[in-house]
Write a protein that holds these residues in place. Structure first.
Motif, mmCIF file in Angstrom:
data_model
loop_
_atom_site.group_PDB
_atom_site.id
_atom_site.type_symbol
_atom_site.label_atom_id
_atom_site.label_comp_id
_atom_site.label_asym_id
_atom_site.label_seq_id
_atom_site.Cartn_x
_atom_site.Cartn_y
_atom_site.Cartn_z
ATOM 1 N N ARG A 70 25.559 2.746 20.718
ATOM 2 C CA ARG A 70 25.589 1.443 19.806
ATOM 3 C C ARG A 70 26.581 1.596 19.116
ATOM 4 O O ARG A 70 27.000 -0.033 18.689
ATOM 5 C CB ARG A 70 24.378 1.371 19.701
ATOM 6 N N TYR A 71 26.963 2.606 18.686
ATOM 7 C CA TYR A 71 28.219 2.695 17.450
ATOM 8 C C TYR A 71 29.726 2.058 18.199
ATOM 9 O O TYR A 71 30.434 1.579 17.535
ATOM 10 C CB TYR A 71 27.712 4.239 16.597
ATOM 11 N N ASP B 39 29.208 -1.504 19.140
ATOM 12 C CA ASP B 39 30.221 -2.416 17.981
ATOM 13 C C ASP B 39 31.209 -1.972 17.423
ATOM 14 O O ASP B 39 31.813 -2.802 16.948
ATOM 15 C CB ASP B 39 28.978 -2.442 16.668
ATOM 16 N N ARG C 211 30.054 0.172 8.607
ATOM 17 C CA ARG C 211 28.966 0.075 10.098
ATOM 18 C C ARG C 211 28.048 -1.410 10.119
ATOM 19 O O ARG C 211 28.068 -1.697 9.808
ATOM 20 C CB ARG C 211 27.778 1.222 10.385
ATOM 21 N N GLN D 65 24.858 -0.810 12.838
ATOM 22 C CA GLN D 65 23.717 -0.323 13.227
ATOM 23 C C GLN D 65 23.212 0.679 11.756
ATOM 24 O O GLN D 65 24.356 1.647 11.371
ATOM 25 C CB GLN D 65 22.938 0.913 14.275
ATOM 26 N N ASP D 66 21.852 0.321 11.586
ATOM 27 C CA ASP D 66 20.887 1.226 11.023
ATOM 28 C C ASP D 66 22.123 1.056 9.637
ATOM 29 O O ASP D 66 21.763 1.975 9.105
ATOM 30 C CB ASP D 66 20.960 2.729 10.876
#
Length: 369
Positions: A58-59, A62, A172, A174-175
């Motif tokens: 996912r990173y 992105d 980022r 995500q998270d």
């Protein structure tokens, strides 16, 4: 976010349309990676693309999605791009380029792929430097699977940030709650959790300056998270410069065109310094697209007939309608190469609507009041 970052980016060459902008340098680094870490600029003749499969988490997704289109990936020889945690078929005659965060789960999945011999060769590119423990796990896993010869190259890419515009990046997507202002300032925050947040910010900033090929001059107020980030980043930069074998700011580590001899000024401030700004919701075209249409990673998703949904409907009907809208949703990319978006994203919305009507030749639209 907990730490407000202001960089005088003139030293990074990030003015609009500058081919040496941070965004374009990150694109160049990704293209180099997809060319199996060979720099096409140093070749004297045309390079035939090596057909390959791109595997990311996912990173990695992105980072790539705002910068390279599917067409551009095809031109770089990428015939297929897949998530690392998805079910994948064997393509025995293709090379695989991995672009992932170095985690225990990702290393285990890579070892599993090697054991199953899904691909002909493996080019492993980690977004942040892989730790020695994980590197030993990777070596042990490939050795047990008798697949060591399949591993062609392993690289630390230092690309742990997302370039959305020439002069704008985020750490980022995500998270993000783990890097938030609330997480950093909550009453129960421990020293270890605060240090972990600062380390995450430092990893992203270090990647930014490695990609830019510049060593910043760092300024920050005393006390607070900003000083912690500044001290940690300063130590990381100095340690790297002292290590002649792993120095990331020399010509051996970077393409010559990517090295900058001017030093940008990096200003780190606590969010408390300007707490009101995140609560302001301006009515510029870009701000409204973010607040209303959920602009993320330069992309918006518009649900079909979203305006017709009613809060008075039965929950079952509403749920069914939402599912139908998601199926009929349309996605649009708002890239910096879009001339209209680039010119009018900072304009007040009333001005933008009249400009859009004039550009489309529509005379039936009423002026915004």
């Amino acid at each position: 976010r907990g730490v407000k970052i202001m960089a005088l980016l003139g030293g990074l060459g990030t003015s609009e349309g500058n081919p040496k902008s941070l965004r374009n340098k990150q694109i160049a680094a990704l293209k180099c990676m997809l060319n199996l870490n060979s720099n096409p600029g140093r070749s004297t003749g045309p390079i035939e693309p090596v057909w390959k499969v791109l595997i990311y988490d996912r990173y990695g997704s992105d980072i790539i999605s705002p910068l390279l289109t599917v067409k551009e990936l095809r031109l770089l020889g990428v015939t297929l791009h897949l998530q690392i945690d998805s079910r994948r078929e064997q393509i025995a005659d293709a090379a695989a380029v991995y672009f992932v965060i170095p985690t225990k789960e990702n290393v285990t999945r890579i070892c599993s792929d090697c054991r199953s011999q899904l691909y002909n060769s493996y080019y492993l590119n980690f977004i942040t430097p892989i730790s020695r423990d994980l590197l030993e796990d990777l070596a042990r896993g490939t050795l047990e699977a008798s697949s060591v010869p399949l591993i062609s190259k392993i690289y630390d890419q230092y690309l742990n940030f997302i370039s959305l515009e020439d002069n704008f990046f985020i750490a980022r997507n995500q998270d993000t709650q783990h890097l938030s202002y609330c997480e950093l300032n909550k009453p129960g925050a421990t020293d270890s959790s605060v240090q972990s947040i600062c380390n995450s910010v430092v990893e992203s900033l270090f990647s930014v300056f490695v990609t830019a090929g510049s060593i910043p001059v760092i300024q920050c107020p005393r006390g607070g998270a900003a000083e912690m980030v500044a001290q940690t980043l300063d130590k990381k930069l100095r340690d790297n410069l002292r290590d002649p074998r792993n120095n990331m700011f020399t010509g051996d580590s970077l393409p010559v065109a990517q090295i900058s001899f001017s030093r940008p000024l990096l200003i780190l401030l606590d969010r408390n310094f300007d707490l009101a700004t995140p609560m302001h919701h301006t009515w510029t075209y870009q701000a409204l697209a973010h607040d209303i249409l959920g602009l993320r990673l330069n992309r918006i998703t518009i649900l079909a007939d979203a305006a017709s949904s009613s809060s008075l409907q039965e929950p079952a009907h509403t749920r069914h309608q939402q599912q139908q809208q998601q199926q009929d949703a349309k996605t649009y990319d708002l890239s910096p190469s879009d001339k209209f978006w680039k010119q009018h994203r900072g304009s007040p919305f009333p001005h933008q609507t009249s400009t859009a009507a004039a550009a489309a030749g529509c005379q039936n639209l009423r002026p915004f009041t």
